[in-house]
Design an enzyme around this catalytic site. Structure first.
Site, PDB file in Angstrom:
ATOM      1  N   CYS A  36      41.175  43.232  40.737  1.00  0.00           N
ATOM      2  CA  CYS A  36      39.728  43.096  40.517  1.00  0.00           C
ATOM      3  C   CYS A  36      38.963  44.305  41.034  1.00  0.00           C
ATOM      4  CB  CYS A  36      39.224  41.835  41.201  1.00  0.00           C
ATOM      5  SG  CYS A  36      39.873  40.341  40.462  1.00  0.00           S
TER       6      CYS A  36
ATOM      7  N   GLU B 296      46.715  46.766  45.879  1.00  0.00           N
ATOM      8  CA  GLU B 296      45.255  46.646  45.788  1.00  0.00           C
ATOM      9  C   GLU B 296      44.692  46.648  47.199  1.00  0.00           C
ATOM     10  OE1 GLU B 296      43.726  43.137  43.799  1.00  0.00           O
ATOM     11  OE2 GLU B 296      41.766  44.091  43.659  1.00  0.00           O
TER      12      GLU B 296
ATOM     13  N   ASN C  20      41.635  45.307  33.860  1.00  0.00           N
ATOM     14  CA  ASN C  20      42.510  44.443  34.669  1.00  0.00           C
ATOM     15  C   ASN C  20      42.576  43.062  34.023  1.00  0.00           C
ATOM     16  OD1 ASN C  20      43.985  43.369  36.900  1.00  0.00           O
ATOM     17  ND2 ASN C  20      42.081  42.592  37.748  1.00  0.00           N
ATOM     18  N   GLU C  21      41.935  42.082  34.623  1.00  0.00           N
ATOM     19  CA  GLU C  21      41.965  40.732  34.039  1.00  0.00           C
ATOM     20  C   GLU C  21      40.739  40.556  33.174  1.00  0.00           C
ATOM     21  OE1 GLU C  21      42.254  38.036  37.320  1.00  0.00           O
ATOM     22  OE2 GLU C  21      44.426  38.206  37.402  1.00  0.00           O
TER      23      GLU C  21
HETATM   24  O1  AHR Z   1      45.939  39.823  43.478  1.00  0.00           O
HETATM   25  C1  AHR Z   1      44.673  39.356  43.773  1.00  0.00           C
HETATM   26  C2  AHR Z   1      43.764  39.276  42.557  1.00  0.00           C
HETATM   27  O2  AHR Z   1      44.255  38.357  41.661  1.00  0.00           O
HETATM   28  C3  AHR Z   1      43.672  40.542  41.756  1.00  0.00           C
HETATM   29  O3  AHR Z   1      42.736  41.396  42.229  1.00  0.00           O
HETATM   30  C4  AHR Z   1      43.277  40.051  40.411  1.00  0.00           C
HETATM   31  O4  AHR Z   1      43.722  40.868  39.381  1.00  0.00           O
HETATM   32  C5  AHR Z   1      43.800  38.650  40.353  1.00  0.00           C
HETATM   33  O5  AHR Z   1      42.828  37.744  39.999  1.00  0.00           O
END
Ligand code: AHR
Length: 658
Positions: free
Chosen positions: A242, A50, A376-377
């Site tokens: 994120c 990321e 994602n989350e």
């Molecule tokens: O890894 C950092 C963050 O942690 C990522 O962007 C997210 O998916 C999680 O909350």
């Protein structure tokens, strides 16, 4: 379960050491050679990337110029100017990055007009290394050829490399020149100024080391990309995190903006630049120079399966408690189309619309995309509602594509308990679980997957890391050891756990938002954490099939007696690979009896590698990067019995060759 072997030391020893007899305990396991278990997926151990902590721009992406096209909202962020410098956007050479500069030089011998770029917390130059400077430029309202000087500058304002360029056209053209650095400097800058009377327009000012990973011009920092490759990852999840979701829908990661000529990939705000007010990075943007094409290439170079993750139409739910940042399900069509187009971009023939785009970028062969993540989350009812139409349409057009769904931001709790059944209902292929927990959680959860439902989707442990809050979440040995111990449980359950990736991957020491992270770097150096080595030991020794390791009384090995262990068989190497973590301070004698092998089988000890430290708080740093590294270990074989003295606070990989 275990056998206490009291070995009384001989009189000579007692005298020599002046101490009383020591009780030595032996911990006995059995490994039934006949029972070769489930195949281990090639994707089992991998990487999650990321653009956080300046992981892409300022990190893996080797571009050294920040705000190279002057298109940050603060147009000159990262630049100092002197003389007459104007920002313009009329008739730009690149419509998606419209700003450019005009530098006007009155021609007085003592007056200069120019710009200076600060890089990403400086620019790292290495003595005698060469750098490719490039700029799009044209002369403005003049017949005279224009000259610019390009200089590398150190913090004392000394010139540590320079070259000249002639701008001789009134049309936009790309110019480039190779410059050698005379000395090594971590906090250098780039200065460009006009040396002739007249005006020039400049755009997309770029500087790369010539020695990038695989020598590509729009390339990656070699040391960092090589560190990734050296893990031998089986899966590569990108671009987040994120960042996929965005702080709002406008700033979500839109893959279509990240392909094509780099000059015309629009700058996007990085979601991490104001996530934590105590770590505020207003100069954090995404150039998209490292875009989806480059991510696919990197996957291919590393031999990892690509796993792109796309927005499901829900902007980051941590940052948007109300619904305004969510696309209504009825309006999801363009998002779903993005997913279908991405599959075509990766796999389509050169005559398909998106396959042709890929081919035009230089890769006519397909990238063989097999996995795609949607969301994602995400959490709440809106996630399955949004995911369902994606699943339907992707299945209809690409029935073999494996779809990864999410179980929310935590490895347990209300959202997790709600989402897993929903993922089963929607029949996704893998469910992404995230856990950032204390070391103790990792120690206690090595059996997490032992009783998971074998009939539903497989597990992707897509983001995890042990967070030792007592030390400010450093990448200390305790965190690495707890991950190593926990991962014996991932390996034991490789029939259901098909992928796992540590998170996050990279952090710039001067510009990080989140810790711990697997690899730390500055502008010249990088440091592999003990957590990196744990991942590498697993990935390099993943084997092809699970094997069952039992205590001698037939109970499964999970985390008894401060010992965590798992075993695999590797077809190619024809060997068993046993992994053992000892979380106590004392060394432990471990005896593994191989049963059920064919008559006349001869076992020998193969490579043994151990990572250990007496100090759980120990860390690696950029100055001491080898403080904690794997070392050669030992084990002895006696017929069908492997004897290992497993050192205290260690994790080891032991091979038994057949
Ligand atoms: O890894 C950092 C963050 O942690 C990522 O962007 C997210 O998916 C999680 O909350």
């Amino acid at each position: 379960m275990k056998k206490n072997l009291y070995k009384v030391l001989g009189l000579a020893s007692l005298l020599a050491f002046g101490q009383s007899a020591v009780a030595q305990q032996t911990y006995e396991f059995t490994l039934d050679a006949k029972k070769v278990g489930a195949p281990i997926q090639s994707t089992m151990y991998g990487l999650f990337f990321e653009d956080i902590n300046f992981g892409a721009d300022g990190g893996l992406y080797a571009e050294m110029v920040k705000n190279r096209s002057f298109d940050f909202p603060q147009e000159l962020m990262g630049w100092y100017t002197f003389g007459k410098v104007e920002v313009r956007k009329d008739n730009p050479p690149f419509d998606k990055n419209p700003n450019y500069l005009v530098l006007s030089n009155p021609g007085h011998v003592h007056k200069h007009t120019g710009i200076e770029n600060e890089g990403f917390r400086g620019m790292g130059f290495k003595k005698d290394a060469t750098y490719r400077f490039s700029v799009w430029a044209k002369k403005v309202n003049t017949m005279e050829d224009q000259k610019i000087r390009i200089e590398f500058i150190n913090p004392k304002d000394e010139i540590i490399g320079s070259q000249e360029l002639v701008i001789n056209s009134s049309d936009w053209q790309k110019h480039q020149v190779i410059i050698t650095a005379k000395v090594t400097e971590e906090k250098g800058r780039l200065r460009i100024f006009s040396t002739s009377k007249g005006a020039i327009a400049v755009d997309h000012v770029s500087l790369f080391p010539t020695d990038t990973y695989k020598g590509r011009e729009n390339g990656l920092r070699k040391d960092l990309a090589q560190a990734l490759t050296d893990i031998t990852p089986g899966i590569f999840r990108f671009p987040g995190g994120c960042i996929v979701e965005g702080t709002d829908l406008d700033t979500r990661y839109d893959w279509k903006k990240t392909i094509g000529p780099v000059e015309n990939r629009p700058v996007n705000e990085n979601r991490w630049h104001y996530t934590f007010t105590h770590r505020f990075f207003p100069d954090y943007y995404q150039s998209y120079g490292l875009g989806f094409y480059e991510y696919f290439l990197l996957s291919e170079d590393m031999g990892a399966e690509p796993l792109p993750v796309l927005s499901c139409g829900l902007a980051c739910q941590f940052q948007n408690e109300d619904q305004h940042a969510h696309v209504p399900v009825s309006d999801l069509a363009p998002y779903i189309q993005d997913a279908l187009d991405l599959i075509e971009f990766a796999n389509g023939t050169v005559t398909s619309a998106w396959g042709k785009v890929r081919a035009d970028m230089g890769h006519p062969e397909p990238f063989n995309l097999k996995f795609i993540g949607i969301g994602n989350e995400q959490w709440g009812e809106e996630y399955p509602e949004h995911l369902a139409p994606f699943v339907k349409e992707i299945r209809a057009k690409y029935p073999d594509m494996k779809i990864v769904g999410s179980s929310g931001p935590s490895a347990d709790g209300k959202q997790f308990d709600y989402l897993w059944p929903e993922m089963k209902r929607l029949k996704v292929d893998l469910v992404d679980e995230h856990y950032y927990k204390e070391p103790d959680w990792f120690f206690k959860n090595a059996a997490r997957y032992d009783n998971y439902d074998r009939k539903g989707p497989a597990v992707f442990a897509g983001e995890y890391a042990s967070h030792d809050h007592s030390t400010g979440k450093q990448n200390n040995f305790l965190s690495a050891l707890s991950e190593a111990a926990f991962m014996t449980g991932l390996e034991r359950n490789a029939d259901i756990v098909h992928m796992c990736t540590y998170a996050p991957l990279f952090a710039h020491v001067d510009a990080w938002q989140w810790c711990p992270d697997m690899i730390w770097f500055d502008n010249l150096r990088m440091m592999k954490t003990p957590n990196y080595y744990v991942q590498q030991l697993y990935a390099q020794n993943k084997g092809t099939n699970t094997m069952t390791l039992l205590w001698s009384d037939k109970k499964a090995v999970t985390w008894q007696e401060n010992l965590y262990a798992s075993a695999v068989y590797d077809k190619g190497q024809n060997c068993y690979i046993v992994k053992v973590a000892n979380t106590s301070t004392e060394a432990k004698n471990v005896k593994i009896t191989l049963t059920g092998a064919e008559k006349n089988t001869v076992f020998t000890v193969g490579d043994c590698i151990v990572i250990k430290n007496n100090d759980l708080k120990a860390i690696n740093t950029l100055d001491t990067p080898t403080n904690i590294i794997p070392e050669k270990g030992t084990a002895a074989i006696d017929g069908n019995i492997l004897n290992i003295q497993v050192q205290g606070q260690s994790f080891g990989v032991y091979k038994i060759k057949l």
